[in-house]
Every structure is written in C-alpha cells, then in structure tokens.
Motif scaffolding. Sequence first.
Motif, short mmCIF file in Angstrom:
data_model
loop_
_atom_site.label_atom_id
_atom_site.label_comp_id
_atom_site.label_asym_id
_atom_site.label_seq_id
_atom_site.Cartn_x
_atom_site.Cartn_y
_atom_site.Cartn_z
N ARG A 199 0.81 -1.23 0.00
CA ARG A 199 0.00 0.00 0.00
C ARG A 199 0.84 1.26 0.00
O ARG A 199 0.34 2.35 -0.28
CB ARG A 199 -0.93 0.00 1.22
N THR A 200 2.14 1.14 0.32
CA THR A 200 3.02 2.32 0.37
C THR A 200 3.66 2.62 -0.98
O THR A 200 4.31 3.65 -1.13
CB THR A 200 4.13 2.12 1.41
N ASN A 201 3.48 1.73 -1.94
CA ASN A 201 4.10 1.93 -3.26
C ASN A 201 3.31 2.97 -4.05
O ASN A 201 2.14 2.73 -4.38
CB ASN A 201 4.13 0.60 -4.01
N PRO A 202 3.92 4.13 -4.37
CA PRO A 202 3.16 5.19 -5.05
C PRO A 202 2.78 4.82 -6.48
O PRO A 202 1.90 5.44 -7.06
CB PRO A 202 4.14 6.37 -5.02
N ASP A 203 3.43 3.78 -7.04
CA ASP A 203 3.12 3.37 -8.41
C ASP A 203 2.07 2.27 -8.46
O ASP A 203 1.71 1.79 -9.53
CB ASP A 203 4.39 2.88 -9.11
N GLY A 204 1.57 1.86 -7.28
CA GLY A 204 0.60 0.77 -7.22
C GLY A 204 -0.81 1.24 -7.52
O GLY A 204 -1.02 2.40 -7.89
N PRO A 205 -1.79 0.35 -7.35
CA PRO A 205 -1.64 -0.99 -6.80
C PRO A 205 -1.20 -2.05 -7.81
O PRO A 205 -0.66 -3.08 -7.44
CB PRO A 205 -3.04 -1.32 -6.28
N PHE A 206 -1.41 -1.80 -9.12
CA PHE A 206 -1.08 -2.82 -10.10
C PHE A 206 0.42 -2.94 -10.26
O PHE A 206 1.14 -1.94 -10.39
CB PHE A 206 -1.75 -2.49 -11.44
N GLY A 207 0.90 -4.18 -10.20
CA GLY A 207 2.34 -4.42 -10.29
C GLY A 207 3.08 -4.09 -9.02
O GLY A 207 4.30 -3.99 -9.03
N ALA A 208 2.36 -3.91 -7.89
CA ALA A 208 2.99 -3.50 -6.63
C ALA A 208 2.80 -4.55 -5.55
O ALA A 208 2.50 -4.23 -4.40
CB ALA A 208 2.44 -2.15 -6.19
N CYS A 209 2.97 -5.82 -5.89
CA CYS A 209 2.81 -6.88 -4.90
C CYS A 209 3.92 -6.83 -3.86
O CYS A 209 5.09 -6.61 -4.18
CB CYS A 209 2.82 -8.25 -5.59
N ASP A 210 3.55 -7.05 -2.60
CA ASP A 210 4.50 -7.02 -1.49
C ASP A 210 5.24 -8.36 -1.40
O ASP A 210 4.81 -9.37 -1.99
CB ASP A 210 3.75 -6.75 -0.19
N THR A 211 6.34 -8.38 -0.66
CA THR A 211 7.06 -9.62 -0.41
C THR A 211 6.37 -10.41 0.70
O THR A 211 5.66 -9.86 1.54
CB THR A 211 8.52 -9.35 -0.01
N ASN A 212 6.59 -11.72 0.71
CA ASN A 212 6.11 -12.59 1.77
C ASN A 212 7.21 -12.80 2.79
O ASN A 212 8.37 -12.44 2.56
CB ASN A 212 5.62 -13.90 1.18
N GLN A 213 6.85 -13.40 3.94
CA GLN A 213 7.82 -13.50 5.04
C GLN A 213 7.77 -14.88 5.68
O GLN A 213 6.71 -15.50 5.77
CB GLN A 213 7.49 -12.44 6.10
N LEU A 214 8.94 -15.34 6.10
CA LEU A 214 9.07 -16.62 6.79
C LEU A 214 9.71 -16.38 8.15
O LEU A 214 10.85 -15.90 8.23
CB LEU A 214 9.92 -17.59 5.96
N TYR A 215 8.97 -16.68 9.21
CA TYR A 215 9.46 -16.51 10.58
C TYR A 215 9.94 -17.85 11.11
O TYR A 215 9.16 -18.80 11.19
CB TYR A 215 8.35 -15.99 11.49
N ARG A 216 11.21 -17.91 11.49
CA ARG A 216 11.77 -19.10 12.13
C ARG A 216 12.18 -18.75 13.55
O ARG A 216 12.69 -17.66 13.82
CB ARG A 216 12.96 -19.64 11.34
N ALA A 217 11.95 -19.70 14.45
CA ALA A 217 12.23 -19.44 15.87
C ALA A 217 13.70 -19.61 16.17
O ALA A 217 14.42 -20.40 15.53
CB ALA A 217 11.40 -20.37 16.73
N ASN A 218 14.15 -18.89 17.20
CA ASN A 218 15.53 -18.98 17.68
C ASN A 218 15.49 -18.82 19.20
O ASN A 218 15.15 -17.76 19.71
CB ASN A 218 16.39 -17.89 17.04
N ASN A 219 15.82 -19.93 19.91
CA ASN A 219 15.84 -19.90 21.38
C ASN A 219 14.51 -19.45 21.98
O ASN A 219 14.46 -18.61 22.89
CB ASN A 219 16.98 -19.01 21.88
N GLY A 220 13.41 -19.99 21.44
CA GLY A 220 12.11 -19.73 22.02
C GLY A 220 11.49 -18.40 21.66
O GLY A 220 10.52 -17.98 22.30
N ARG A 221 12.00 -17.74 20.65
CA ARG A 221 11.41 -16.47 20.19
C ARG A 221 11.62 -16.36 18.69
O ARG A 221 12.37 -17.13 18.09
CB ARG A 221 12.06 -15.28 20.91
N TYR A 222 10.99 -15.36 18.09
CA TYR A 222 11.07 -15.18 16.65
C TYR A 222 11.98 -14.02 16.30
O TYR A 222 11.81 -12.90 16.79
CB TYR A 222 9.68 -14.96 16.05
#
Length: 525
Positions: free
Chosen positions: A172-195
């Motif tokens: 939503r922050t991309n001034p050239d969007g919305p078309f062609g302005a897909c955001d990245t996805n994210q992968l959260y992996r835990a480390n010592n009981g936290r993310y």
Amino acid sequence: MRLRLLVAISVSLSSNFAFAEPIRFEPRIGEIEHQYVGGWEHFVGGGVATFDCNNDRLPDLFVAGGSAPSQLFINKTDANGNLAFADQTPDTLSITSATGAYPIDIDSDGYKDLVIMRVGENQILKGLGNCQFEPFYALQFKSDDRWTTAFSATWEQGEILPTLAIGNYVDRTNPDGPFGACDTNQLYRANNGRYDQPLDLSPGHCALSMLISDWGRKGAPDLRISNDRHYYLKDGKEQLWSLGLEPKQYGSADGWVTHKLWGMGIASRDISGDGLPEIYLTSMGDQKLHSLSTDEATKPTYSDAAYDKGITTHRPYMGDDGRPSTGWHVAFGDVQNDGLDDIFIAKGNVDQMISSAMADPNSLLVQQPNGTFAEQGGEANIGNPERSRGAALVDLNLDGKLDLVVINRRANMEIHQNMTAVTGNWIGLSVNQPAPNLDAIGAWIEIDTGERTIAREITIGGGHASGALVPQHFGLGSREAVKVRLIWPDGAKSGWQQISTQDYWSIERQGNDFKATIIGRAASR
C-alpha cells in the motif's frame, strides 16, 4: 493411470452403500449478526478460525470483521444436537482491521492460540483457556505495517516453536501501485524460544492463500503459494518454495510447471487413492484441480483436471447471471459419509466487478461413484448468492456430519446444520503427541478400509483467510470398523490398530505407536 485408479476406487468404496435421501443443510444463525466490511483493503479476506477454545470439544468460531471489530462466537449446541452460538467476545479479540485468522497451539500447552492477519500489524494471541486470550509477548514476534492475506505453519525438525509463513498482498506504500505493486512474503523461524526478524520470500506476487505440505511424501514439506494475477500482471505466477536453510523457489528445472490464475484459496486432499494429495485452487472464471503428472511424485509437476471431471464451477448454477464465477475459500469434506470426499467453494463478486457474476451462489461439488463431481449446492440449500469469502466445513455439533460456516462481505454470516437424513458411517480422530507440536502438524493418517487405504496429512494453512484445528473427519460408507496407523511428523510409523466407526477417538502417541481412546459417540449409534 490416476483417473482409471480413481474410478475403480470410487466404485468399489460406494458400491455397497446407497442413499435414499438428498444432501440437505438448514440455516441455524439464530441471533448472531456479523458482517465482514470495509473498503478496498477488505475486498479480500473475511476469514473464520474454527477451534475449541474452552475444552468442551465443541468447535467455537473467531470471525474477522474487516473494518468492524472481530467477534468470538461460543458453541452452545444443546443436548439434542441443535446448533446455537453466543457472542462472547473478550476485549482482547475485539480487533479491527483483521482479514482472517488461524488457530495453532504454538507453545504446545494444550490451549489453542490465534494468529490474526490484519491490514496493519499482525497479532499472535496466547490462549489461556476458557476462551480467554492475551498478547503472546514471550514470542517477541514483530510484525510491520503490511496487508496480510495468507498464512501457513509447520514444525521443522528439532524446533520447539513452529515456522510461520506470512503472505502479504499489495504494498500500500508503493506510489506506483496498486497494479504491479505486490509485497514480499515473510518466513518466521524461531531462535531460542522467540522469533527473529523474518526472511523475505521475494518476489511476492500478491498471495491470497498458502499451504505448507509434504506434497510428495518425501519427508520435507514445501510452501505452496497461490497468487492473484489481478495485481501481479505479467511477471507473476503460482509459487512453490523449498523450506531449506535458505528457502528456494522451485523452477522448470525442478519439474515445476508455470501456472497463472486469480488465485484465492488452496485445499489439499488425496481423492485419487494413491496416497498423494491433489490440490484444489479457487480463482476467477473457473477453479482448478491439480494432480501430480507422475505416479512417482519425484517432481512437483502438476496438471489440470479435465473439464468433464466437473470441478470448474465456472458460472453460477442458479439464477440468470451468466458471467464468470469468483471462487474464494475451498474445503474438502465428505458431507454424506459415503467415503467419497466432496468440495465446498465459497463464491462471490470481489465487490462491483462488472465482468464477473454479481449473484454467485456457493458451490457444493459432490463426488460421484465414477470419480466426477456434480453440483448440488442448490439442492443442499447452501447456494446463498451473497459475496462469500472465508468458510469452515466441520462437525459443529459432534453428530458425525459436517456442518458449514460461511462469512460474507457486507452480508450476515451463515451457519448451516447438516440435516441429511441418510448418511454413512464415519470416524473423527483427534491426534496428539508429546510437546513440541502437540497437534502433530505434518503427520499422515492412514485408514485401511479393507478395500483401499485413505491417506491424509495434518496441516495448518490453506483455504482463504480461514483455518480450522479440529478432529479429522473421515466418511466411511457402510464400514463398521477400520484399521488406522500414523506416520508421525518425524517420520516414525506406528503399527496398525483396529477401531470402530461412529466414534470420536483420541489418538495419543506413545513411542512410535499410539493409544486409541473413544472420547465421543454419535447419539444415533
């Protein structure tokens, strides 16, 4: 080969069980009022999380409200099995800007937690029991201001906490969007009981559904992402990611075939009987059923089912609106317990898209003995033409028949009780193992009926903004007993044990084996 096998299995399984009555659902909304509302950021989403939050075994409903507050509806089904729900939303769950939610027991304490996707910062709430929740500060989960519309999770080997996949839509922050302005996805992996800070899964192509699944039963799950080509335009596609130390996209060299669609929802279920799951994908215009092209499943090479299989539900089957349908949530389930999985698809216009049907009734595709599917949404009384989004196909009153919850945009939600008069036998399996991963996410259940083996993976994710963490339901036709075994998330195999049908069972891991205990029995038994 796969189609011939499906036809043979279907005929064998259902040949000794006949139905004299049609499938029938009846509305049970009562005093509940809830709509998924909001502007263009809530054209998508509108999910429901289905889980037992007070340990009475009856599934409860957390429903996203979009720009309106989310609500928690507690299951108050009476002793006769008549469905009823009451709004008992605690302050911690009265959350605005929510697009959907998934239940998950992150800390394996026996209480279901909630991952709530939002337009803004996502939230993880810790279940405290008795349907009370609080922010899960101990995880140190940090979410920035995005537009999240997809989620999936699994426990990677040796990890105490699950790996979380977050799918984001348009930036939503991309001034050239919305078309062609897909955001990245994210992968959260835990480390010592936290993310820690998440890994970016880039490029993102406007994800609307995710599912982590061991699609080839090779011992390592991958992340499948269904994306909306309305915004990614020419450069995007469906995606499959290997979840190695450094996540990597599958490409043509790996056997992955490029598919482009208006991807809304994913569901996975082995309906061919070969032990490997098919993938159902909802879209605009038609729906897709993908099967592996090779029996060996060494490569993720998927192909579309033929049109005459009856799975496309590409136009409304009621009314006079002949424009293309728009599919959202999808769920497999055996609604008449004949041993053949059926498919529910929530459908509805994005908002005012004139190229798509405005009156678009939800679909119930009932599997036939020859392996094809027939539309019976109208006959089953679930063909509401509202703008449907998320849904749940689960047994809400523990009578052994799958009921239906549907969330609608700018229209009241629906709860339908399965009142089909003549149904087959069934079992419900609640699978648990010692912590971590108390609910055995990633395990495979195998059911030996004497004529075939049914295989099912336990997953968190898929659908459209809607997750269910409830016992696994299997329709079994006329069978009075079956054999069960578990392939646990670490790959260990249990022995086979015989169990009766018409019962809910607790499956508790003990070493590599399990203890099976009846925890509920249908009133009709």
